[in-house]
Design a protein around this motif. Sequence first.
Motif, short mmCIF file in Angstrom:
data_model
loop_
_atom_site.label_atom_id
_atom_site.label_comp_id
_atom_site.label_asym_id
_atom_site.label_seq_id
_atom_site.Cartn_x
_atom_site.Cartn_y
_atom_site.Cartn_z
N ARG A 18 0.76 -0.89 -0.20
CA ARG A 18 -0.08 -0.17 -0.17
C ARG A 18 1.32 1.22 0.00
O ARG A 18 1.60 2.00 0.82
N THR A 19 0.43 1.94 -0.73
CA THR A 19 1.36 3.38 -1.08
C THR A 19 0.62 4.57 -0.81
O THR A 19 -0.75 4.32 -1.61
N LEU A 20 0.78 6.16 -0.32
CA LEU A 20 0.37 6.72 -0.11
C LEU A 20 0.36 8.07 -0.77
O LEU A 20 1.85 8.13 -0.08
N GLY A 21 0.49 9.09 -0.94
CA GLY A 21 1.27 10.38 -1.86
C GLY A 21 2.24 9.82 -2.72
O GLY A 21 3.64 11.03 -1.90
N LEU A 22 3.01 9.06 -2.87
CA LEU A 22 4.50 8.33 -3.02
C LEU A 22 5.04 9.83 -4.32
O LEU A 22 4.63 9.47 -4.97
N ALA A 23 6.31 10.05 -3.51
CA ALA A 23 6.91 10.73 -4.37
C ALA A 23 8.20 10.30 -3.71
O ALA A 23 9.03 10.34 -3.35
N TRP A 58 10.42 3.16 -8.33
CA TRP A 58 9.38 2.65 -7.86
C TRP A 58 9.60 0.67 -7.21
O TRP A 58 9.35 1.08 -6.56
N LEU A 59 10.28 0.60 -7.46
CA LEU A 59 10.52 -1.14 -6.69
C LEU A 59 11.08 -1.00 -5.60
O LEU A 59 11.77 -1.06 -4.81
N SER A 60 12.53 0.23 -6.18
CA SER A 60 13.54 0.69 -4.72
C SER A 60 13.06 1.00 -3.56
O SER A 60 13.28 1.50 -2.48
N LEU A 61 11.70 1.88 -3.48
CA LEU A 61 11.12 2.73 -3.04
C LEU A 61 10.31 1.51 -1.72
O LEU A 61 9.76 0.95 -0.91
N VAL A 62 9.43 0.53 -2.45
CA VAL A 62 8.76 -0.73 -1.89
C VAL A 62 9.55 -1.58 -1.44
O VAL A 62 9.18 -1.84 -0.70
N ALA A 63 10.95 -1.85 -2.16
CA ALA A 63 12.32 -2.92 -1.53
C ALA A 63 12.03 -1.70 -0.20
O ALA A 63 13.47 -2.56 0.43
N GLY A 64 12.24 -0.57 -0.16
CA GLY A 64 13.19 -0.11 1.09
C GLY A 64 14.39 0.09 0.90
O GLY A 64 15.77 0.47 1.95
N LEU A 65 14.92 0.16 -0.63
CA LEU A 65 16.26 0.77 -1.08
C LEU A 65 16.63 1.99 -1.31
O LEU A 65 17.71 2.54 -1.21
N ARG A 66 15.32 2.25 -1.16
CA ARG A 66 15.56 4.34 -1.65
C ARG A 66 14.22 4.83 -0.72
O ARG A 66 13.20 4.29 -0.37
N THR A 67 15.21 6.02 -0.46
CA THR A 67 13.73 6.54 0.95
C THR A 67 12.73 7.77 0.04
O THR A 67 13.44 8.50 -0.85
N PRO A 68 11.58 7.92 0.31
CA PRO A 68 10.74 8.87 -0.92
C PRO A 68 11.08 9.75 0.09
O PRO A 68 11.21 10.67 0.93
N SER A 69 10.47 10.75 -0.97
CA SER A 69 10.64 12.15 -0.31
C SER A 69 9.17 12.62 -0.70
O SER A 69 9.12 13.96 0.70
N GLY A 71 4.75 10.98 0.84
CA GLY A 71 4.40 9.53 0.89
C GLY A 71 4.35 8.40 1.81
O GLY A 71 5.81 8.82 2.87
N GLN A 72 3.58 7.69 1.64
CA GLN A 72 3.96 7.03 3.07
C GLN A 72 3.91 4.87 1.87
O GLN A 72 3.29 4.90 0.95
N GLY A 77 1.94 -5.48 5.86
CA GLY A 77 1.74 -4.73 7.22
C GLY A 77 2.84 -4.27 8.17
O GLY A 77 2.98 -3.51 8.61
N GLN A 78 4.28 -3.44 6.94
CA GLN A 78 5.58 -3.26 7.39
C GLN A 78 5.33 -1.95 7.10
O GLN A 78 5.53 -1.90 6.13
N ALA A 79 5.38 -0.65 7.65
CA ALA A 79 5.45 1.06 7.36
C ALA A 79 7.03 0.41 7.50
O ALA A 79 7.48 0.99 8.55
N LEU A 80 7.42 0.96 6.42
CA LEU A 80 9.21 1.21 6.68
C LEU A 80 9.95 1.94 7.02
O LEU A 80 10.90 2.51 7.14
N MET A 81 8.81 3.44 6.76
CA MET A 81 9.67 4.71 7.76
C MET A 81 9.43 4.32 9.37
O MET A 81 10.46 5.32 9.45
N ASP A 82 9.08 3.78 9.44
CA ASP A 82 8.98 2.99 10.71
C ASP A 82 10.96 1.89 10.97
O ASP A 82 10.94 1.62 12.10
N LEU A 83 10.93 1.55 9.99
CA LEU A 83 12.11 1.05 10.07
C LEU A 83 13.89 2.15 9.67
O LEU A 83 13.83 2.88 8.40
N ARG A 84 14.98 1.57 9.82
CA ARG A 84 16.69 2.28 9.47
C ARG A 84 17.18 1.15 9.70
O ARG A 84 16.94 0.46 10.37
#
Length: 245
Positions: A18-23, A58-69, A71-72, A77-84
């Motif tokens: 699930r992505t919301l406002g992704l950029a 887009w793939l790298s954002l969903v895989a957590g390989l790149r941080t979005p500028s 959006g979410q 079930g895991q919010a990627l912004m909560d992981l570092r």
Amino acid sequence: RARPVRGLRPPGAQRMIRTLGLACAYAGAQPLRFPDVDLPQGGRLLVQGRSGSGKSTWLSLVAGLRTPSAGQVCVAGQALMDLRGSALDAWRARAIGFLPQRLHLSHALSVHDNLALAYFAAGLPRDDAAIAQALHALGVGDLGVGDLGARYPAQLSGGQAQRVALARAVLLRPAVLLADEPTASLDDEAAAQALDLLQQCCRACGASLVVATHDRRVHQALPGAVVLDLNEIGQQGKQDGRKKL
């Protein structure tokens, strides 16, 4: 704003992506703003667009390989912004199977040890029996599993190398399998085999499948897939750029 992309969610199935406002912004360029996506467990998504439209981004954002500028992103079930850091790396290794366009097999390691890297990345003990089973399940032509495992990437054909990379991607039974241009440079027969193998692997582990492609053969092989068309946002970005001039 672009129209959201949603897959039909069967009763009881969880949201897988699930992505919301992704950029995503690159220096000196207009930011890429992606449509919202809601893909259920076991769903199929085609990310289509010409070269440079943002498929790999887009793939790298969903895989957590790149941080979005902006959006979410929530995957399995895991919010990627909560992981570092190492926590994000370990989650990715366990939840995401990634088949990149460049296969990234280590030429210094045997096929068996290349697959063992999946356990190392996830912080799990190596399972040699599972590695042998994965190689056997994918099929390697006339080579025995032991013979293939002892070989090095330089000794493999292109098709064998892709199967090894796929075996590594699904070894830990991921929730999501991401494939970046898996049919690029393949003839029709090899492309059909590769796509069939991708779908077999996803069915075996219950994974959602995301394929980034500009190949019409992929659409034919996955007729029921939801489509995220990045050509549309590319055209919108050009229009926005012209308005600012």
